[in-house]
Motif scaffolding. Structure first.
Motif, PDB file in Angstrom:
ATOM      1  N   THR A1052       0.840  -1.210   0.000  1.00  0.00           N
ATOM      2  CA  THR A1052       0.000   0.000   0.000  1.00  0.00           C
ATOM      3  C   THR A1052       0.865   1.247   0.000  1.00  0.00           C
ATOM      4  OG1 THR A1052      -1.719  -1.193   1.222  1.00  0.00           O
ATOM      5  CG2 THR A1052      -1.818   1.205   1.228  1.00  0.00           C
ATOM      6  N   ARG A1053       1.885   1.277   0.831  1.00  0.00           N
ATOM      7  CA  ARG A1053       2.788   2.420   0.891  1.00  0.00           C
ATOM      8  C   ARG A1053       3.502   2.605  -0.457  1.00  0.00           C
ATOM      9  NH1 ARG A1053       6.302   0.569   4.154  1.00  0.00           N
ATOM     10  NH2 ARG A1053       5.033   0.897   6.019  1.00  0.00           N
ATOM     11  N   PHE A1054       3.928   1.509  -1.013  1.00  0.00           N
ATOM     12  CA  PHE A1054       4.635   1.576  -2.299  1.00  0.00           C
ATOM     13  C   PHE A1054       3.730   2.137  -3.393  1.00  0.00           C
ATOM     14  CE2 PHE A1054       6.749  -0.969  -5.901  1.00  0.00           C
ATOM     15  CZ  PHE A1054       7.564   0.098  -6.226  1.00  0.00           C
ATOM     16  N   CYS A1055       2.493   1.724  -3.385  1.00  0.00           N
ATOM     17  CA  CYS A1055       1.536   2.199  -4.387  1.00  0.00           C
ATOM     18  C   CYS A1055       1.324   3.712  -4.237  1.00  0.00           C
ATOM     19  CB  CYS A1055       0.210   1.448  -4.248  1.00  0.00           C
ATOM     20  SG  CYS A1055      -1.045   1.935  -5.435  1.00  0.00           S
ATOM     21  N   ASN A1056       1.133   4.185  -3.026  1.00  0.00           N
ATOM     22  CA  ASN A1056       0.915   5.625  -2.796  1.00  0.00           C
ATOM     23  C   ASN A1056       2.152   6.427  -3.154  1.00  0.00           C
ATOM     24  OD1 ASN A1056      -1.823   6.429  -1.295  1.00  0.00           O
ATOM     25  ND2 ASN A1056      -1.273   4.327  -0.731  1.00  0.00           N
ATOM     26  N   GLU A1057       3.328   5.859  -2.882  1.00  0.00           N
ATOM     27  CA  GLU A1057       4.554   6.548  -3.252  1.00  0.00           C
ATOM     28  C   GLU A1057       4.661   6.700  -4.762  1.00  0.00           C
ATOM     29  OE1 GLU A1057       7.811   4.530  -1.518  1.00  0.00           O
ATOM     30  OE2 GLU A1057       7.222   4.920   0.562  1.00  0.00           O
ATOM     31  N   LEU A1058       4.276   5.671  -5.475  1.00  0.00           N
ATOM     32  CA  LEU A1058       4.307   5.749  -6.940  1.00  0.00           C
ATOM     33  C   LEU A1058       3.334   6.797  -7.451  1.00  0.00           C
ATOM     34  CD1 LEU A1058       4.503   1.963  -7.883  1.00  0.00           C
ATOM     35  CD2 LEU A1058       6.302   3.656  -8.221  1.00  0.00           C
ATOM     36  N   VAL A1059       2.158   6.879  -6.858  1.00  0.00           N
ATOM     37  CA  VAL A1059       1.175   7.891  -7.255  1.00  0.00           C
ATOM     38  C   VAL A1059       1.724   9.285  -7.014  1.00  0.00           C
ATOM     39  CG1 VAL A1059      -1.112   8.850  -6.750  1.00  0.00           C
ATOM     40  CG2 VAL A1059      -0.794   6.372  -6.935  1.00  0.00           C
ATOM     41  N   ALA A1060       2.365   9.450  -5.858  1.00  0.00           N
ATOM     42  CA  ALA A1060       2.938  10.755  -5.539  1.00  0.00           C
ATOM     43  C   ALA A1060       4.050  11.124  -6.510  1.00  0.00           C
ATOM     44  CB  ALA A1060       3.465  10.751  -4.092  1.00  0.00           C
ATOM     45  N   ASP A1061       4.923  10.152  -6.811  1.00  0.00           N
ATOM     46  CA  ASP A1061       6.019  10.428  -7.740  1.00  0.00           C
ATOM     47  C   ASP A1061       5.499  10.825  -9.112  1.00  0.00           C
ATOM     48  OD1 ASP A1061       7.787   9.841  -5.766  1.00  0.00           O
ATOM     49  OD2 ASP A1061       8.308   7.839  -6.500  1.00  0.00           O
ATOM     50  N   LEU A1062       4.493  10.089  -9.593  1.00  0.00           N
ATOM     51  CA  LEU A1062       3.953  10.393 -10.916  1.00  0.00           C
ATOM     52  C   LEU A1062       3.257  11.734 -10.947  1.00  0.00           C
ATOM     53  CD1 LEU A1062       2.575   6.867 -11.890  1.00  0.00           C
ATOM     54  CD2 LEU A1062       4.427   8.097 -13.031  1.00  0.00           C
ATOM     55  N   THR A1063       2.703  12.154  -9.833  1.00  0.00           N
ATOM     56  CA  THR A1063       2.049  13.460  -9.770  1.00  0.00           C
ATOM     57  C   THR A1063       3.074  14.573  -9.846  1.00  0.00           C
ATOM     58  OG1 THR A1063       0.310  12.471  -8.390  1.00  0.00           O
ATOM     59  CG2 THR A1063       0.419  14.863  -8.451  1.00  0.00           C
ATOM     60  N   ASP A1064       4.233  14.309  -9.281  1.00  0.00           N
ATOM     61  CA  ASP A1064       5.264  15.348  -9.229  1.00  0.00           C
ATOM     62  C   ASP A1064       6.102  15.407 -10.505  1.00  0.00           C
ATOM     63  OD1 ASP A1064       4.398  15.922  -6.715  1.00  0.00           O
ATOM     64  OD2 ASP A1064       5.899  14.667  -5.704  1.00  0.00           O
ATOM     65  N   ILE A1065       6.267  14.285 -11.204  1.00  0.00           N
ATOM     66  CA  ILE A1065       7.144  14.255 -12.372  1.00  0.00           C
ATOM     67  C   ILE A1065       6.468  14.921 -13.562  1.00  0.00           C
ATOM     68  CG2 ILE A1065       8.327  12.722 -14.006  1.00  0.00           C
ATOM     69  CD1 ILE A1065       8.590  10.693 -11.806  1.00  0.00           C
ATOM     70  N   ASP A1066       7.239  15.583 -14.344  1.00  0.00           N
ATOM     71  CA  ASP A1066       6.753  16.141 -15.602  1.00  0.00           C
ATOM     72  C   ASP A1066       6.814  15.031 -16.655  1.00  0.00           C
ATOM     73  OD1 ASP A1066       5.980  17.566 -17.748  1.00  0.00           O
ATOM     74  OD2 ASP A1066       7.685  18.956 -17.768  1.00  0.00           O
ATOM     75  N   LEU A1067       5.696  14.385 -16.864  1.00  0.00           N
ATOM     76  CA  LEU A1067       5.671  13.207 -17.732  1.00  0.00           C
ATOM     77  C   LEU A1067       5.950  13.537 -19.192  1.00  0.00           C
ATOM     78  CD1 LEU A1067       2.541  11.449 -16.205  1.00  0.00           C
ATOM     79  CD2 LEU A1067       4.923  10.865 -15.835  1.00  0.00           C
ATOM     80  N   SER A1068       5.719  14.775 -19.538  1.00  0.00           N
ATOM     81  CA  SER A1068       5.928  15.131 -20.951  1.00  0.00           C
ATOM     82  C   SER A1068       7.374  15.469 -21.244  1.00  0.00           C
ATOM     83  CB  SER A1068       5.017  16.298 -21.325  1.00  0.00           C
ATOM     84  OG  SER A1068       5.307  17.430 -20.497  1.00  0.00           O
ATOM     85  N   ASP A1069       8.169  15.609 -20.199  1.00  0.00           N
ATOM     86  CA  ASP A1069       9.580  15.954 -20.366  1.00  0.00           C
ATOM     87  C   ASP A1069      10.348  14.712 -20.821  1.00  0.00           C
ATOM     88  OD1 ASP A1069      12.098  16.929 -20.343  1.00  0.00           O
ATOM     89  OD2 ASP A1069      12.095  17.574 -18.233  1.00  0.00           O
ATOM     90  N   SER A1070      11.051  14.817 -21.930  1.00  0.00           N
ATOM     91  CA  SER A1070      11.772  13.666 -22.466  1.00  0.00           C
ATOM     92  C   SER A1070      12.919  13.243 -21.563  1.00  0.00           C
ATOM     93  CB  SER A1070      12.307  13.996 -23.862  1.00  0.00           C
ATOM     94  OG  SER A1070      13.177  15.128 -23.791  1.00  0.00           O
TER      95      SER A1070
END
Length: 1620
Positions: A1052-1070
């Motif tokens: 559960t902690r790992f899943c929430n951490e991944l959600v947080a990371d993806l929210t913070d990362i600029d996914l469109s940045d190459s």
């Protein structure tokens, strides 16, 4: 008493009174014997069981079958009753048993003895008082001539008297009663007393009497020989009474052989036990045995007779002289006896006869030459009879004994004449057969030995010494006068000479074994030397052509060599013959015989030089010279002496000659020579090894079939021992592999011979050969090339080596090198295709894999079928583990877990390569379906093996402090060792090892569950994996340990951490692309494996993530990232169902954009793979949105978005469908899954008019099953809905409707059975066939909802194009009508077809064809019937008719009748025009009754539907004709039937046409002015018109009016009426 009963009793009394044996006097008494067929019935009143009484009464019946059944019932009663036998039953049985024991039926006698044993055994001591009455019959039964009956009596006796002592006691105790029985049975009974001549045939009666006499005498003989002297003395009088009866000795000449044998044996016993009684009856015995016996037929008893006569002659010689009282002399009787020989007897006859000849008194024997010769001629006739051939070894010695005896009894001056005429012809006939002495020929084995015994006759040696040179001259004369080589009888003549020489040598050998005078032996020696000299001279003169002379020399040396070779002249003769004329004899026809003569003198000094010269002469030719090959073969038989073999091995020219001759493609002569010399040991090891290696190597060169066939034939001629011995040597190492390859040769003869040879080789039981053959298997696995044996050949070889028991002797012998296997697996790994993310348990982790450096890739070794080395080894190991006991042996090996790890790795690679062909190099897709089937079989076998290990294995790790690693740890270690530890990049090999780790762990937890301790271990493993920051390892840990990690805080902690990371990362940045992709992959992995993980994410955080992900869909150019985002949205959006906003519209807009802007294929392979995963992800996302919109509480924004974009969704899906045209997904499972997803979404679309639907028709032939199905589903909705508008347009525009040309083009070419021979039916229906049949389904959709006019246009168009004939021809061929055996379709719902319901694709096609045939008969009955009538095969037409009547017609008839019934309800009853018409439908009778009321009378017809309707036309039958003439009525019926037949089977149209005819005929009709009716009593209309007033009248009414009015005037105007 009735008259019939009185006559029967009187006749019985008369018969009984006629036999004195039954009473004390000849007249007064009527008491009968126990064996007589006239018996007083037993008293059954004391038997309580009624069934037993019935059985006993049936025993007394005359029919043998009835008696046998009754005895079986009695035996069954005895078994059921246990240990109780009533006294009444015992009494009755004792009275019946004697008679039953001699019954003419074998089965009755057998059952009687069996019942007797059971009764006596159960009764015990109570039987004792009855034994005097049954003991004689019982003992006599033991000597029955039928073995089964005798055995039954013996078994019964052994059952009651369990030891031999008890049986002897029985005989002692009841000796008197037994003798009395035997005396009466043998001497007093007759044929007439034992059998009723009225019911028993004469032959059966005679046989019964003979059997009774023979068994009785046998019992007397047994008592006399088996009982002690003191016991037999007690019954001296009884024995005297029996032996003193003259009738007894008459039995010596009885017609039955059994009686004669019993008499002879009794006589022999009496001579020993009671000689005095025999002496008292000498005259009777002399008469019986000499006067009558010598001339009687003793066939079957001759040996016993002559043995008895011999014993009598020795004990009482006076039987031949003083006691003899015959009219003819005893010698004349004896002569007749000798003339008949042994009468088919055995050798014992002649042995006894030989003794008899010396026992006859000399006074009886002839003393004159003439009488002696007559007697000897008779004896000769006896011993030369045809049946004496097998007794010649005893008969002729007896004859020579008789000659010797008679010679002593004639005058001395006549003795030599007797010998010359009665003995010498035997020798003459043997040496030189001639017609004059043919009667003296001896037949049988060891003839020479028998002839040689003639020398023991007095004066025979001297006579032989005198005649022997004459016989030698005859032999030489025969050789010299033999036919020349040009004669057609040359061979026959030489064989005759050779046979004469063989007889000469054989007789001389046997004669020398006798004790002969020295002068005779000297004569033999001199004649042999002379014969040798003359034969040698003859051979030289005629250049060795008369090989019969050489055969004489060979036989002389072979039989008399040791004696003859001592003679100088004889040796010189042989040496000069063999050494003359430069060894010219080597080319003579007599060469073989002379070679054997040469070897016979191998011990002589001249042999060595002579043989070397022979060898030099033999090889003085080219190796292809067949004459030299034949000579060498003759020179070295298996019996060649050691000196000859040694000389051959030392001869270099010989060895070179053999090597030159044994080239590939050698002929039969060369091959036979090689094998002969090889078997004889005449070849050196170097020569044989070079020759065989050359031949074996040539088997790999398969171009020249003829040469190959000769070489294979050469090996086929070798015996098993030589063949297997060759295979175990280094020269023969490639023999078996080459033969296994040749089993697949295109030449059938070569392939068959190679298969037989390989079976002989691999079936060897020896350990050495088995190890050699196993090494062949391993060699072909560890060294792979295009010349390697196929896997089928290796599998067959292993099966032959392991035998029926499938036992592996040593696991090390059958497993290849692990390092070789590991290297081959590593070499076969390639970067997995991106589309495998759809199928892989690791999901998008596939996108993380990076390709290895080009230089590090090891080349892959493949065989001729494209299978890699890794796959070949894996197939071999899997087959071993699944079909033998190798699994138990592997458990003891240290390589166990390495084998399992490698096998599992190969399975993963095979599954991926099956999903997307070309994903790795495990095999190259050159073999097509055959390779795929082979790999599927391997995957099945391997998974079966692996599942067995998974069930036994537990996911338990080594505890702290334990030294021994667990089996799970060992397996994981073996899996980890498959990858390169120094490879930090996510290489393809690392991907597959982590995938193997994950699948193994997941399978084990799924099978065995998990404990709390394992949950902690899993959390620790996840922690360790995360610390390594390797996305592949983390994904493998999450997937593999998903069960113990489910719901844990760590996941559960790992899943929430991944959600947080993806929210913070600029996914469109190459720059963050790889990191973003890893996070997305891991998030999707968790969401897919852990169902509760999504719920653990805070909703606000989830909203932020979704709002962050959706814009990236349009911003990112990496399809792998957008695909992973779509997968994530599919999993996250259901949690946000209650959230309103633009994200719904944005997500759907992106999906529609993907659909309308891209297809599934691209020229670039990588781009095509990305498009597949993106299309699949968007389809899945759309499916999620659609499912959410249909939930119980849907989101309004989502519902509105889907509603507003419904047309775009429809067009987008159709665009995707059209883009897939021509794209095959057979070898691409992810693409197939995507197509299935697309077809599923299309199938759920509501109907919507599609303007360009014709563009979808080509999709029915696209090589993708889901695309075909999607196109069909769309068109299946479009076509029926469009028919209403088409019908309206056709009516308004007045033009013919047309079927789409695109659709007609699809059914233009019908498939045939020949075109489907190679089509796969193993899993699904072949796609071309499905496209053709689905096209017909769509064509028949055009008839649903269309008007009658449009249907007619469609039918005319099909009729013009002759499209239907192709479908019907294929249907009748596939369903078996053409073979006369149509399939059973009773289990199909023929009116409806549901695809993929049947487990067998073939059955699925049968169902669909039956459904289409039903539709054709429903919509196109006239076209079907027209085709049916044109079928020329009577078998096919009969099968079609009967099959249609059974399965199709009932459905169509029911539908037709139902349609008429509905028309009657709606139109006939409600329409005023049909007011007078009535329609009644009989569903059971399959009839339609139609009536029309005319002036209170009913006009009626009936439409009858036959069983095979509509193949058979409906019949319209008139029931009631009213108002019209017969001609018009029949015209109406024909018109109605014609309308039904030619208006496509419409019964309603036919009935409407009939109604129009009726109403048209009655229109304007007026009433008759006389009866005021339109129809008269005769059902006629008014037809007579008055010429004046113009009124109409019935003709019958006018006739009555004229009669009653007495005037012929009109009833109305009264003017004259002209009736005619």
């Amino acid at each position: 008493m009735s008259k019939k009963q009185f006559r029967s009793q009187a006749s019985s009394d008369k018969a009984a009174g006629g036999f004195g044996a039954f009473s004390s006097s000849a007249f007064g008494s009527t008491e009968s014997s126990a064996l007589s067929y006239i018996q007083e019935p037993p008293d059954y009143t004391a038997i309580n069981d009624v069934n037993v009484v019935v059985a006993f009464k049936n025993v007394s019946k005359k029919d043998s079958t009835t008696k046998a059944k009754a005895l079986e019932d009695i035996q069954a009663h005895l078994v059921d009753s246990g240990n109780e036998v009533e006294e009444g039953l015992l009494e009755a049985w004792v009275k019946l048993y004697p008679r039953l024991s001699i019954d003419s039926a074998r089965r009755v006698r057998q059952l009687a003895h069996t019942c007797n044993g059971s009764i006596c055994s159960i009764s015990g001591k109570r039987t004792a008082k009855h034994l005097p009455r049954i003991a004689g019959s019982w003992l006599a039964g033991c000597y029955d001539n039928d073995r089964a009956a005798a055995r039954a009596a013996q078994d019964a006796l052994a059952l009651v008297f369990s030891s031999s002592e008890k049986v002897v006691g029985l005989k002692k105790t009841f000796q008197s009663a037994v003798l009395a029985y035997c005396r009466d049975a043998a001497l007093h009974e007759t044929v007439q007393t034992l059998s009723d001549e009225r019911t028993v045939s004469p032959d059966d009666a005679e046989a019964t009497y003979a059997r009774v006499v023979a068994t009785s005498l046998a019992v007397v003989n047994n008592l006399l020989s088996g009982l002690p002297q003191e016991e037999t003395a007690k019954q001296e009088q009884s024995y005297e009474e029996i032996l003193g009866q003259s009738k007894l000795w008459e039995f010596a000449c009885h017609s039955d052989a059994g009686v004669r044998r019993s008499t002879h044996r009794l006589m022999q016993t009496a001579l020993v036990k009671q000689p005095i009684l025999v002496e008292f009856n000498r005259k009777r015995i002399s008469t019986a045995y000499i006067y009558k016996g010598l001339t009687s037929d003793q066939t079957g008893s001759a040996t016993d007779f002559v043995t008895t006569l011999e014993a009598l002659s020795i004990r009482f010689p006076t039987l031949w002289t003083e006691d003899y009282s015959g009219k003819k002399s005893a010698v004349s009787r004896f002569r007749q006896f000798l003339k008949h020989g042994s009468r088919s007897g055995s050798n014992d006859f002649w042995v006894a006869a030989k003794s008899l000849f010396t026992s006859i008194p000399t006074d009886v024997l002839p003393t004159t030459y003439e009488e002696a010769k007559d007697l000897l001629i008779a004896a000769r006739d006896g011993v030369t009879r045809r049946e004496e051939r097998f007794s010649a070894s005893a008969a002729w010695p007896a004859y020579f004994t008789l000659v010797s005896t008679l010679v002593q009894n004639v005058p001395s001056e006549k003795r030599q004449k007797i010998v010359v005429e009665c003995t010498m012809p035997v020798v003459a006939q043997y040496l030189h057969p001639s017609p004059e002495t043919t009667d003296w020929a001896i037949h049988g084995a060891k003839t020479a030995h028998l002839v040689a015994q003639a020398v023991n006759v007095p004066d025979m040696a001297a006579l032989l010494e005198r005649e022997w040179p004459k016989y030698a001259e005859q032999l030489l004369e025969l050789a010299k006068t033999s036919q020349p080589q040009q004669s057609k009888d040359f061979d026959k003549s030489q064989l005759q000479v050779a046979a004469a020489g063989e007889r000469w040598a054989a007789l001389q050998r046997e004669l020398c074994a006798e004790d002969l005078p020295e002068t005779v032996e000297a004569t033999f020696h001199a004649t042999d030397v002379n014969i040798a000299e003359e034969c040698a001279a003859l051979l030289k003169t005629r250049e060795g052509k008369p090989y019969g002379a050489a055969a004489i020399l060979e036989e002389l040396i072979r039989t008399c060599g040791p004696r003859l070779l001592k003679d100088v002249d004889f040796r010189a003769t042989i040496q000069h013959l063999l050494d003359a004329d430069d060894l010219a004899w080597l080319s003579w026809p007599s060469r073989k015989h002379l070679i054997r003569c040469l070897y016979a003198v191998s011990s002589e000094a001249f042999f060595s030089d002579l043989f070397k010269g022979v060898l030099a002469k033999a090889v003085d030719h080219d190796g292809s010279n067949e004459a030299s090959c034949r000579l060498l073969r003759d020179l070295f038989p298996l019996t060649a002496p050691a000196d000859a073999v040694s000389a051959a091995r030392e001869s270099a020219p010989l060895q070179n000659f053999v090597y030159d001759a044994t080239q590939p493609g050698l002929n039969d002569v060369q091959g036979a020579m090689l094998l002969q010399l090889y078997a004889a040991g005449a070849l050196t090891e170097k020569t044989s090894e070079k020759g065989f290696s050359n031949l074996i190597a040539s088997l790999a060169e398969t171009e020249d079939s003829q040469r190959l066939a000769h070489t294979v034939q050469f090996f086929a001629t070798m015996n098993d021992a030589a063949l297997q011995n060759l295979a175990t040597k280094s020269a023969g190492a490639q023999l078996l592999p080459n033969l296994l390859r040749l089993e697949q040769h295109e030449n059938e003869t070569v392939a068959q011979k190679a298969a037989v040879l390989s079976s002989r080789l691999s079936a060897s039981p020896g350990d050495a050969s088995m190890k050699t053959n196993f090494s062949i298997v391993l060699q072909n696995l560890e060294e792979v090339s295009s010349k390697s044996l196929s896997m089928d050949a290796l599998r067959e070889l292993m099966e032959r080596l392991l035998g029926d028991q499938h036992g592996v002797p040593d696991i090390r012998q059958v497993l290849p090198s692990m390092s070789v296997w590991k290297s081959s697996v590593q070499a076969a790994v390639r970067v997995p295709k991106a589309s495998l993310a759809i199928l892989s348990p690791l999901g998008g982790a596939v996108h993380l894999v990076q390709a290895s450096e080009p230089g590090k890739q090891t080349p892959v070794q493949t065989d001729s079928e494209g299978l890699s080395q890794a796959l070949r080894i894996a197939m071999h190991v899997a087959r071993l583990l699944v079909s033998t006991d190798a699994k138990s042996k592997l458990a003891e090996s240290e390589d166990q877990w390495t084998v399992i790890a490698l096998l599992h790795m190969c399975v993963l690679l095979a599954e991926d390569n099956l999903s997307v062909v070309g994903t790795n190099a495990l095999w190259y897709p050159s073999g097509g379906a055959f390779t795929e089937t082979t790999v599927l079989d391997f995957v099945t076998d391997a998974n079966k093996v692996l599942n067995g290990y998974w069930e036994a294995l537990r996911p338990i790790k080594t505890a702290d402090g334990d030294d021994e690693p667990t089996a799970y740890d060992q397996l994981m270690l073996a899996v980890g060792q498959l990858q390169d530890r120094h490879d930090a990049q996510p290489s393809p090999l690392r991907y597959y090892t982590t995938l193997a780790n994950a699948k193994i762990t997941s399978n084990l937890f799924e099978l065995h569950g998990h404990s709390a301790e394992q949950v902690k271990d899993s959390e620790a493993s996840l922690k360790v994996s995360r610390s390594g920051k390797d996305a592949l390892s983390i994904a493998a840990c999450v997937v593999g340990q998903q069960h113990p990690l489910a719901g844990t805080q760590a996941i559960t902690r790992f899943c929430n951490e991944l959600v947080a990371d993806l929210t913070d990362i600029d996914l469109s940045d190459s720059q963050h692309q790889n990191r973003s992709l890893e996070r997305l992959v891991l998030l999707n992995t968790i969401l897919q494996t852990e169902e509760d993980a999504v719920a653990s994410i805070a909703k606000q955080r989830l909203i932020f993530l979704v709002k962050r992900l959706i814009p990236v869909l349009t911003e990112s150019s990496a399809m792998s990232i957008t695909a992973e985002i779509c997968k994530a949205l599919s999993l996250l959006l259901p949690i946000m169902q209650d959230m309103y906003g633009e994200h719904w519209t944005q997500a759907l807009s992106y999906v529609l954009g993907v659909w309308t802007s891209t297809g599934l294929q691209s020229a670039d392979e990588r781009d095509a793979e990305d498009r597949i995963i993106l299309t699949h992800a968007t389809l899945k996302l759309y499916g999620t949105l659609r499912r959410l919109a249909k939930s119980d509480e849907p989101n309004d924004d989502l519902v509105d978005t889907l509603k507003d974009n419904a047309n775009k969704i429809y067009q987008g899906l159709v665009t995707l469908l059209k883009a897939a045209n021509g794209v095959s997904d057979e070898a691409h499972q992810p693409l197939m899954v995507t197509h299935e997803q697309l077809a599923r979404q299309i199938g759920q679309l509501p109907y919507q008019a599609l303007p360009d639907s014709e563009e979808l028709f080509p999709l029915l032939y696209t090589p993708s099953r889901p695309i075909q199905q999607g196109a069909f589903d769309l068109l299946h909705k479009q076509i029926p809905a469009a028919q209403e508008q088409i019908s309206l347009d056709a009516a308004l525009e007045k033009k013919a409707a047309q079927l789409p040309d695109e659709l007609l083009s699809l059914i233009l070419e019908a498939p045939t059975l020949d075109s489907l021979v190679d089509a796969p039916f193993d899993r699904t229906m072949p796609l071309p066939l499905q496209g053709y049949l689905y096209s017909w389904r769509l064509l028949f959709d055009h008839f649903d909802g269309s008007s009658y006019r449009v249907k007619t246009d469609y039918i005319d168009q099909l009729k013009e194009g002759t499209y239907l004939s192709g479908l019907l021809s294929f249907t009748f061929d596939f369903l078996g009508h053409s073979r006369g055996k149509p399939v059973d379709t009773s289990k199909f719902d023929i009116q409806e077809y549901v695809p993929d319901t049947e487990p067998s694709p073939e059955r699925d096609v049968q169902w669909l064809l039956a459904h289409l045939y039903y539709l054709a008969l429903t919509h196109l009955p006239s076209l079907v019937k027209s085709y049916y009538l044109d079928v020329r095969s009577r078998q096919t037409s009969l099968a079609v008719e009967s099959w249609t009547a059974k399965y199709i017609s009932p459905l169509i008839i029911n539908a037709s009748l139902q349609a008429v019934a509905e028309w009657s309800e709606k139109s006939v009853k409600e329409d005023p025009e049909y007011e007078k018409m009535s329609v009644k439908v009989g569903m059971r009778s399959k009839e339609i009754n139609v009536g029309y009321i005319v002036d209170e009378q009913t006009m009626a017809i009936k439409v009858v539907l036959p069983e095979a309707y509509p193949l058979a036309s409906a019949q319209v039958v008139g029931v009631s004709r009213v108002a019209v003439k017969e001609e018009k009525w029949q015209s109406w019926l024909r018109n109605c039937q014609g309308v039904i037949t030619f208006s496509n089977g419409s019964i309603i149209d036919g009935l409407s046409a009939w109604r129009k005819n009726v109403t048209g005929a009655l229109k304007g009709q007026i009433e008759c002015a006389i009866c005021y009716s339109i129809i008269d009593a005769h059902r006629q209309l008014p037809s007579k018109r008055c010429p004046t007033c113009k009124n109409l009248f019935h003709s019958g009414c006018l006739v009555k009016w004229f009669k009653t009015s007495n005037a012929s005037t009109c009833p109305l105007c009264r003017n004259s009426f002209n009736f005619n």
